[in-house]
Write an enzyme that holds these catalytic residues in place. Structure first.
Site, PDB file in Angstrom:
ATOM      1  N   GLU A 266       0.859  -1.261  -0.103  1.00  0.00           N
ATOM      2  CA  GLU A 266       0.022  -0.009  -0.019  1.00  0.00           C
ATOM      3  C   GLU A 266       0.925   1.148  -0.038  1.00  0.00           C
ATOM      4  OE1 GLU A 266      -2.390   2.674  -0.555  1.00  0.00           O
ATOM      5  OE2 GLU A 266      -3.532   0.613   0.009  1.00  0.00           O
TER       6      GLU A 266
ATOM      7  N   LYS B 126     -12.380   7.688 -15.326  1.00  0.00           N
ATOM      8  CA  LYS B 126     -12.169   8.531 -16.791  1.00  0.00           C
ATOM      9  C   LYS B 126     -11.559   7.518 -17.882  1.00  0.00           C
ATOM     10  CE  LYS B 126     -11.878  13.238 -15.024  1.00  0.00           C
ATOM     11  NZ  LYS B 126     -11.140  14.435 -15.055  1.00  0.00           N
TER      12      LYS B 126
ATOM     13  N   ARG C  78     -14.051  -0.902   4.620  1.00  0.00           N
ATOM     14  CA  ARG C  78     -14.882   0.447   4.890  1.00  0.00           C
ATOM     15  C   ARG C  78     -15.206   1.022   3.436  1.00  0.00           C
ATOM     16  NH1 ARG C  78     -10.624   5.219   5.347  1.00  0.00           N
ATOM     17  NH2 ARG C  78      -8.784   4.333   4.425  1.00  0.00           N
ATOM     18  N   TYR C  79     -14.275   0.644   2.413  1.00  0.00           N
ATOM     19  CA  TYR C  79     -14.753   1.187   1.026  1.00  0.00           C
ATOM     20  C   TYR C  79     -16.087   0.325   0.599  1.00  0.00           C
ATOM     21  CZ  TYR C  79     -10.112   3.109   1.191  1.00  0.00           C
ATOM     22  OH  TYR C  79      -8.752   3.556   1.193  1.00  0.00           O
ATOM     23  N   GLU C  80     -16.197  -0.666   0.951  1.00  0.00           N
ATOM     24  CA  GLU C  80     -17.573  -1.580   0.625  1.00  0.00           C
ATOM     25  C   GLU C  80     -18.478  -0.793   1.408  1.00  0.00           C
ATOM     26  OE1 GLU C  80     -17.900  -5.729  -0.436  1.00  0.00           O
ATOM     27  OE2 GLU C  80     -18.645  -5.801   1.557  1.00  0.00           O
TER      28      GLU C  80
ATOM     29  N   ASP D 101      -8.603   1.574  -6.715  1.00  0.00           N
ATOM     30  CA  ASP D 101      -8.670   2.643  -7.242  1.00  0.00           C
ATOM     31  C   ASP D 101      -9.696   2.654  -8.804  1.00  0.00           C
ATOM     32  OD1 ASP D 101      -8.787   5.439  -8.671  1.00  0.00           O
ATOM     33  OD2 ASP D 101      -7.016   5.906  -6.966  1.00  0.00           O
TER      34      ASP D 101
END
Length: 237
Positions: free
Chosen positions: A97, A150, A216-218, A146
């Site tokens: 990370e 775009k 936490r992203y989920e 991530d």
């Protein structure tokens, strides 16, 4: 570097890096985790300064025995990684990370959980791929990467051949690669690109793995009405 297929390929002298390395100001406790805990958990021999010849890592020496080694690519805040390490104490788990705030969060969770079968590379996973022995990983995780939404940035996503080919080289035949995302176009690209790198699709859908630990992203995705999607591949060969 030799052309021996069992050794990592020659790495470029310099790579583009996209994404954040630092976020909000760290709390004093988080600075303490970085100063006091990170060095003992960081694998030696990933940086060019420590390993100018880019010799393969000695994974049995890293974890103290010849155990299965798993990899988490971009562990975010570290909750999934710590859960996996705690529930699978017989494996060794390496997490990569580059976002230093996430690294600090992980170190706090490691302290709280008291797990010891983890190694932490606070940097680009491609640097680790440069020195991982061939067919050394038994499982890999890519959780909520991530999305680079775009179109012109899709080449920055992890699920491109630049990342997937060295990952495949480092994984054992039959090893499992899990991908979780809430972005439909990311899943589309995953299903297109990952098989091209030498993986076989096993399953994909809305049902999580039995041992999944929601990140936490989920939880943010669910709050915002985006549906999680889970994909499983195995390394062919």
């Amino acid at each position: 570097m030799t052309d021996d297929p069992d050794l990592p390929p020659a790495a470029p002298e310099w790579r583009n890096f996209y994404g954040r390395r630092f976020g909000k100001t760290l709390r004093p406790s988080q600075k303490g985790y970085l100063n006091e805990d990170l060095e003992a958990l960081r694998p030696r021999g990933i940086t060019r300064e420590e390993n100018p010849e880019r010799q393969p890592l000695d994974l049995p020496a890293l974890f103290g025995d010849d155990r299965q080694v798993w990899l988490e690519i971009g562990f975010g805040g570290g909750e999934h990684m710590v859960h996996m390490a705690a529930t699978n104490p017989g494996i060794g788990l390496i997490g990569c990370e580059p976002y230093i705030n996430g690294v600090a969060m992980l170190l706090g969770k490691i302290r709280a959980a008291g797990v010891g079968n983890l190694a932490v590379h606070p940097g680009d996973v491609r640097d680790l791929f440069d020195v991982l022995p061939a067919a050394s990983l038994s499982r890999a995780f890519l959780n909520y990467p991530d999305p680079w939404p775009k179109t012109r940035h899709h080449r920055r996503r992890f699920v491109t051949q630049e990342h997937l080919v060295p990952l495949a080289r480092a994984m054992k035949p039959g090893a499992e690669f899990r991908v979780a995302s809430d972005i439909p176009d990311y899943i589309r690209q995953t299903l297109e690109e990952v098989p091209q790198a030498g993986f076989t699709l096993v399953s994909e859908g809305s049902e999580a793995w039995p041992d999944w630990y929601s990140t936490r992203y989920e939880q943010k995705a669910l709050r915002e009405g985006r549906a999680p999607h889970y994909v499983t591949f195995t390394r062919a060969g």
